[in-house]
Design a protein around this motif. Structure first.
Motif, PDB file in Angstrom:
ATOM      1  N   TYR A  37     -11.286  61.507   6.861  1.00  0.00           N
ATOM      2  CA  TYR A  37     -11.801  62.758   6.333  1.00  0.00           C
ATOM      3  C   TYR A  37     -12.731  62.451   5.168  1.00  0.00           C
ATOM      4  O   TYR A  37     -12.651  61.379   4.567  1.00  0.00           O
ATOM      5  CB  TYR A  37     -10.660  63.643   5.814  1.00  0.00           C
ATOM      6  CG  TYR A  37      -9.887  64.362   6.880  1.00  0.00           C
ATOM      7  CD1 TYR A  37      -8.942  63.692   7.652  1.00  0.00           C
ATOM      8  CD2 TYR A  37     -10.078  65.718   7.111  1.00  0.00           C
ATOM      9  CE1 TYR A  37      -8.221  64.356   8.621  1.00  0.00           C
ATOM     10  CE2 TYR A  37      -9.359  66.398   8.080  1.00  0.00           C
ATOM     11  CZ  TYR A  37      -8.428  65.714   8.824  1.00  0.00           C
ATOM     12  OH  TYR A  37      -7.714  66.382   9.795  1.00  0.00           O
ATOM     13  N   GLN A  39     -14.537  64.497   1.581  1.00  0.00           N
ATOM     14  CA  GLN A  39     -14.607  65.698   0.759  1.00  0.00           C
ATOM     15  C   GLN A  39     -15.747  65.550  -0.231  1.00  0.00           C
ATOM     16  O   GLN A  39     -15.720  64.635  -1.073  1.00  0.00           O
ATOM     17  CB  GLN A  39     -13.287  65.947   0.030  1.00  0.00           C
ATOM     18  CG  GLN A  39     -13.253  67.273  -0.693  1.00  0.00           C
ATOM     19  CD  GLN A  39     -11.857  67.673  -1.093  1.00  0.00           C
ATOM     20  OE1 GLN A  39     -10.953  66.840  -1.211  1.00  0.00           O
ATOM     21  NE2 GLN A  39     -11.643  68.957  -1.298  1.00  0.00           N
ATOM     22  N   GLU A  46     -13.221  67.635   5.310  1.00  0.00           N
ATOM     23  CA  GLU A  46     -13.569  67.797   6.713  1.00  0.00           C
ATOM     24  C   GLU A  46     -13.300  66.506   7.484  1.00  0.00           C
ATOM     25  O   GLU A  46     -13.423  65.409   6.941  1.00  0.00           O
ATOM     26  CB  GLU A  46     -15.051  68.180   6.883  1.00  0.00           C
ATOM     27  CG  GLU A  46     -16.040  67.129   6.402  1.00  0.00           C
ATOM     28  CD  GLU A  46     -17.481  67.447   6.754  1.00  0.00           C
ATOM     29  OE1 GLU A  46     -17.726  68.261   7.670  1.00  0.00           O
ATOM     30  OE2 GLU A  46     -18.377  66.853   6.130  1.00  0.00           O
ATOM     31  N   GLY A  60     -16.638  64.242  14.165  1.00  0.00           N
ATOM     32  CA  GLY A  60     -17.178  65.482  13.664  1.00  0.00           C
ATOM     33  C   GLY A  60     -18.633  65.629  14.082  1.00  0.00           C
ATOM     34  O   GLY A  60     -19.347  64.632  14.234  1.00  0.00           O
TER      35      GLY A  60
END
Length: 123
Positions: A37, A39, A46, A60
């Motif tokens: 992830y 940030q 995300e 993603g």
């Protein structure tokens, strides 16, 4: 218990590459999947990428085609290779032990997180 330690972050220019790592220890056999992830300041964390024990991957939308997630055979290290970096890739990158669903469409984060590694992409 699972312990996660990220490393490899740093400052890179736009268009450059960087590989960050996550060292995994503890009850490794209990882990279904690993995720990265990020940030950015003022934004929500995300999902960047995830990989299952069977090597199914999920990315993603913002990093598809630019990043590759992988893990070593012993599953003690998870890597995120990032290419063609952009300033919007700047943020703190965290690894997580969680679950990737059977069709590789959704990653469910678990309770174990690393402390994060800072990636800064200069314009």
């Amino acid at each position: 218990q699972v312990h996660l330690v990220e490393s490899g972050g740093g400052l890179v220019q736009t268009g450059g590459s960087l590989r960050i790592s996550c060292a995994v220890s503890g009850n490794i056999d209990s882990i279904n999947a690993m995720g990265w992830y990020r940030q950015a300041p003022g934004k929500q964390r995300e999902l960047v990428a995830a990989v299952s024990s069977e090597s199914t991957t999920l990315y993603g939308d913002s990093v598809k085609g630019r990043c590759t997630i992988s893990r070593d055979n012993a599953k003690t290290t998870v890597y995120l290779q990032m290419n063609s970096l952009k300033p919007e890739d700047t943020g703190v990158y965290y690894c997580n032990a969680g679950v990737l669903d059977y069709n590789g469409k959704y990653y469910y984060p678990g309770d174990y997180w690393g402390q994060g590694t800072q990636v800064t992409v200069s314009s």
